[in-house]
Each structure stands twice: as structure tokens, then as C-alpha cells.
Design a protein around this motif. Structure first.
Motif, PDB file in Angstrom:
ATOM      1  N   MET A   1       0.762  -1.127   0.173  1.00 39.35           N
ATOM      2  CA  MET A   1       0.127   0.539   0.309  1.00 39.35           C
ATOM      3  C   MET A   1       0.986   1.453   0.169  1.00 39.35           C
ATOM      4  O   MET A   1       1.878   1.433   0.592  1.00 39.35           O
ATOM      5  N   ASP A   2       0.807   2.524  -0.398  1.00 40.23           N
ATOM      6  CA  ASP A   2       1.023   3.321  -0.881  1.00 40.23           C
ATOM      7  C   ASP A   2       0.723   4.707  -0.246  1.00 40.23           C
ATOM      8  O   ASP A   2      -0.154   4.776  -0.163  1.00 40.23           O
ATOM      9  N   ASP A   3       1.792   4.232   1.248  1.00 37.58           N
ATOM     10  CA  ASP A   3       0.595   5.325   2.290  1.00 37.58           C
ATOM     11  C   ASP A   3       0.365   7.055   1.770  1.00 37.58           C
ATOM     12  O   ASP A   3       0.009   7.870   2.712  1.00 37.58           O
ATOM     13  N   THR A   4       1.584   7.352   0.969  1.00 33.14           N
ATOM     14  CA  THR A   4       1.477   9.181   0.554  1.00 33.14           C
ATOM     15  C   THR A   4      -0.087   9.133  -0.510  1.00 33.14           C
ATOM     16  O   THR A   4      -0.165   9.983  -0.859  1.00 33.14           O
TER      17      THR A   4
ATOM     18  N   THR B   1      -8.987   0.835  18.651  1.00 28.87           N
ATOM     19  CA  THR B   1      -9.123   1.465  17.082  1.00 28.87           C
ATOM     20  C   THR B   1      -9.278   0.101  16.052  1.00 28.87           C
ATOM     21  O   THR B   1      -8.223  -1.414  17.070  1.00 28.87           O
ATOM     22  N   PRO B   2      -9.489  -0.504  15.157  1.00 31.27           N
ATOM     23  CA  PRO B   2      -9.334  -1.954  14.893  1.00 31.27           C
ATOM     24  C   PRO B   2      -8.192  -2.508  14.373  1.00 31.27           C
ATOM     25  O   PRO B   2      -7.669  -1.675  13.880  1.00 31.27           O
ATOM     26  N   GLU B   3      -7.633  -3.402  14.345  1.00 35.16           N
ATOM     27  CA  GLU B   3      -6.352  -3.472  13.834  1.00 35.16           C
ATOM     28  C   GLU B   3      -6.366  -3.275  12.390  1.00 35.16           C
ATOM     29  O   GLU B   3      -5.177  -2.407  12.202  1.00 35.16           O
ATOM     30  N   ASP B   4      -7.102  -3.104  10.858  1.00 39.17           N
ATOM     31  CA  ASP B   4      -7.035  -2.962  10.025  1.00 39.17           C
ATOM     32  C   ASP B   4      -6.848  -1.290   9.701  1.00 39.17           C
ATOM     33  O   ASP B   4      -6.782  -0.779   8.310  1.00 39.17           O
ATOM     34  N   ILE B   5      -7.224  -0.188  10.623  1.00 36.45           N
ATOM     35  CA  ILE B   5      -7.038   0.932  10.835  1.00 36.45           C
ATOM     36  C   ILE B   5      -5.916   1.707  10.238  1.00 36.45           C
ATOM     37  O   ILE B   5      -4.842   1.322  10.141  1.00 36.45           O
ATOM     38  N   TYR B   6      -5.899   2.104   8.970  1.00 36.16           N
ATOM     39  CA  TYR B   6      -5.376   3.005   8.307  1.00 36.16           C
ATOM     40  C   TYR B   6      -3.580   3.836   9.662  1.00 36.16           C
ATOM     41  O   TYR B   6      -4.526   4.554   9.463  1.00 36.16           O
ATOM     42  N   PRO B   7      -2.827   3.592   8.597  1.00 37.16           N
ATOM     43  CA  PRO B   7      -2.385   3.805  10.034  1.00 37.16           C
ATOM     44  C   PRO B   7      -1.387   4.925   9.996  1.00 37.16           C
ATOM     45  O   PRO B   7      -0.181   5.537  10.803  1.00 37.16           O
ATOM     46  N   PHE B   8      -1.319   6.075   8.917  1.00 40.91           N
ATOM     47  CA  PHE B   8      -0.707   6.964   8.575  1.00 40.91           C
ATOM     48  C   PHE B   8      -1.567   8.362   8.884  1.00 40.91           C
ATOM     49  O   PHE B   8      -2.631   7.805   8.745  1.00 40.91           O
TER      50      PHE B   8
ATOM     51  N   VAL C   1     -11.549   3.717   7.918  1.00 37.91           N
ATOM     52  CA  VAL C   1     -11.288   4.726   8.248  1.00 37.91           C
ATOM     53  C   VAL C   1     -12.326   4.870   8.758  1.00 37.91           C
ATOM     54  O   VAL C   1     -13.106   3.607   9.416  1.00 37.91           O
ATOM     55  N   ASN C   2     -11.435   6.326  10.082  1.00 37.07           N
ATOM     56  CA  ASN C   2     -13.444   6.755  11.576  1.00 37.07           C
ATOM     57  C   ASN C   2     -13.690   7.690  10.033  1.00 37.07           C
ATOM     58  O   ASN C   2     -13.378   9.194  10.414  1.00 37.07           O
ATOM     59  N   THR C   3     -14.960   7.243  10.730  1.00 34.75           N
ATOM     60  CA  THR C   3     -16.154   8.069  10.075  1.00 34.75           C
ATOM     61  C   THR C   3     -16.049   9.537  10.810  1.00 34.75           C
ATOM     62  O   THR C   3     -17.135  10.237   9.862  1.00 34.75           O
ATOM     63  N   ARG C   4     -16.128   9.176  11.692  1.00 35.25           N
ATOM     64  CA  ARG C   4     -16.541  10.546  12.836  1.00 35.25           C
ATOM     65  C   ARG C   4     -16.098  11.779  12.221  1.00 35.25           C
ATOM     66  O   ARG C   4     -16.622  13.038  12.539  1.00 35.25           O
ATOM     67  N   MET C   5     -15.116  12.230  12.098  1.00 29.14           N
ATOM     68  CA  MET C   5     -13.767  13.065  11.791  1.00 29.14           C
ATOM     69  C   MET C   5     -13.650  13.966  12.991  1.00 29.14           C
ATOM     70  O   MET C   5     -14.530  14.954  12.032  1.00 29.14           O
ATOM     71  N   ALA C   6     -14.205  13.879  13.751  1.00 27.52           N
ATOM     72  CA  ALA C   6     -14.126  14.569  14.776  1.00 27.52           C
ATOM     73  C   ALA C   6     -12.840  15.914  14.747  1.00 27.52           C
ATOM     74  O   ALA C   6     -11.734  14.897  15.013  1.00 27.52           O
ATOM     75  N   VAL C   7     -13.276  17.270  15.306  1.00 24.03           N
ATOM     76  CA  VAL C   7     -11.701  18.107  14.982  1.00 24.03           C
ATOM     77  C   VAL C   7     -11.309  17.784  16.562  1.00 24.03           C
ATOM     78  O   VAL C   7     -12.122  18.043  17.327  1.00 24.03           O
TER      79      VAL C   7
ATOM     80  N   TYR D   1      -5.067  14.312   9.176  1.00 25.68           N
ATOM     81  CA  TYR D   1      -6.257  13.159   9.379  1.00 25.68           C
ATOM     82  C   TYR D   1      -5.783  11.894   9.882  1.00 25.68           C
ATOM     83  O   TYR D   1      -4.434  11.138   9.412  1.00 25.68           O
ATOM     84  N   GLN D   2      -6.313  12.305  10.910  1.00 28.34           N
ATOM     85  CA  GLN D   2      -4.444  10.654  11.642  1.00 28.34           C
ATOM     86  C   GLN D   2      -6.602   9.429  12.464  1.00 28.34           C
ATOM     87  O   GLN D   2      -6.688  10.506  13.018  1.00 28.34           O
ATOM     88  N   ALA D   3      -6.134   8.977  12.055  1.00 29.20           N
ATOM     89  CA  ALA D   3      -7.324   7.600  12.916  1.00 29.20           C
ATOM     90  C   ALA D   3      -6.959   6.316  13.936  1.00 29.20           C
ATOM     91  O   ALA D   3      -7.546   5.658  14.653  1.00 29.20           O
ATOM     92  N   ASN D   4      -5.198   6.513  14.262  1.00 29.16           N
ATOM     93  CA  ASN D   4      -4.996   5.275  15.042  1.00 29.16           C
ATOM     94  C   ASN D   4      -4.285   6.388  16.472  1.00 29.16           C
ATOM     95  O   ASN D   4      -3.516   5.402  16.721  1.00 29.16           O
ATOM     96  N   GLU D   5      -5.261   6.326  16.907  1.00 26.25           N
ATOM     97  CA  GLU D   5      -5.103   7.044  18.454  1.00 26.25           C
ATOM     98  C   GLU D   5      -4.392   5.955  19.123  1.00 26.25           C
ATOM     99  O   GLU D   5      -4.925   4.898  18.802  1.00 26.25           O
ATOM    100  N   ASP D   6      -2.819   5.939  20.013  1.00 26.85           N
ATOM    101  CA  ASP D   6      -2.868   5.266  20.898  1.00 26.85           C
ATOM    102  C   ASP D   6      -3.798   4.569  22.130  1.00 26.85           C
ATOM    103  O   ASP D   6      -3.672   3.429  22.221  1.00 26.85           O
ATOM    104  N   LEU D   7      -4.682   5.066  22.037  1.00 25.88           N
ATOM    105  CA  LEU D   7      -5.295   4.750  23.897  1.00 25.88           C
ATOM    106  C   LEU D   7      -6.619   4.580  22.965  1.00 25.88           C
ATOM    107  O   LEU D   7      -7.492   3.711  24.414  1.00 25.88           O
TER     108      LEU D   7
END
Length: 155
Positions: free
Chosen positions: A1-4, A128-135, A40-46, A119-125
Motif C-alpha cells: 500500500m502506498d501510504d502517500t 481502534t480496529p487492527e486494520d485502521i489506516y495507520p498513517f 477509516v474513522n468516519t466520525r472525523m472529529a476535530v 487526518y489521523q485515526a490510529n490513536e494509541d489510547l
């Protein structure tokens, strides 16, 4: 997967001038520009870069007078996303959110600002699902000229 190139984050352009009066609507889109589906996380909270529970944050720069960037970050506390917020974004599919910038970044001075969104949805705490986009995905910056007077609509 090309993360860019898998996800593309875009901030909708602003009118030539925007009043410092509320609201200052920001519309952000996240598009799967790759060939494979992406979780992805569709919530997209700011929030802010150092917020614990958020998917979007902004970077603001004052273009006309960089030394005068002055804004207040609000204290935002929210729960982590439930599992229903996570879903697969298919190739070519886009999700969009909008929010009032001044509800998160209380700008105190008019001026010319450059905004970049992240956009970042792989919060450490978070759980998150294992397959979440990690970048972390960064948008191209947009410039907005914020003025103190009410901007007239020209129809």
C-alpha cells in the motif's frame, strides 16, 4: 500500500474574504484515491494535534504577519469512537465533514491565514480496529483572508 497516495485530504476553498464573525465554515473531504478499500474513522472529529480523542486537526499559520498568530484552543473532551464510526472506504469513495473553525480555534485578530488539515485515526489510547489506516494524511494548504467587517454577498 502506498501510504502517500491512498487517502487524499482536501479543504474546500474559502471566498476571497471571510468575516471574523461566526460562523467560519470549514469543509474537509477524505477520499480513497487508491485501488484498495481503506478502513477509516468516519466520525472525523476535530481537535488539536495533542488531543487524545480526535481524527482531524489543523495547523494555522499567519501569512501576512507570522509573528502575530494569536488564537485560543478550547478544552475539548470527548469519548473515543464506538465501533460504528469505523468503516471501509471503497476506491473513489469520499466522506466529508464541516465545522465552524472558530469553535475550535478562536482567532482573535483579522489577517491572512494558511490552514492545513491532518487526518489521523490510529490513536494509541483508543480501541481502534487492527486494520485502521495507520498513517497521518496532510491536506494541501488553503489561504483565507479574515476581516473584521461583515462581508457582503454579491448575487
Amino acid at each position: 500500500m502506498d501510504d502517500t497516495k491512498t487517502l487524499l485530504l482536501t479543504i474546500q476553498s474559502f471566498p476571497d474574504q471571510v468575516s471574523l464573525k461566526k460562523p467560519l465554515e470549514v469543509e474537509i473531504s477524505l477520499k480513497n484515491s487508491g485501488d484498495d478499500r481503506v478502513l477509516v474513522n468516519t466520525r472525523m472529529a476535530v481537535g488539536y494535534e495533542d488531543s487524545i480523542s480526535r481524527e482531524l486537526y489543523l495547523e494555522l499559520e499567519r501569512v501576512d504577519q507570522p509573528e502575530k498568530l494569536d488564537y485560543i484552543e478550547y478544552d475539548i473532551n470527548r469519548d473515543f469512537s464506538p465501533s460504528s464510526d469505523y468503516r471501509w472506504l471503497q476506491p473513489g469513495e469520499t466522506i466529508t465533514t464541516s465545522f465552524d473553525l472558530l469553535n475550535y480555534y478562536h482567532l482573535t485578530q483579522p489577517g491572512t491565514y494558511r490552514l492545513s488539515a491532518f487526518y489521523q485515526a490510529n490513536e494509541d489510547l483508543a480501541d481502534t480496529p487492527e486494520d485502521i489506516y495507520p498513517f497521518t494524511v496532510k491536506s494541501e494548504p488553503v489561504v483565507v483572508d479574515i476581516v473584521t467587517h461583515q462581508v457582503e454577498n454579491s448575487n
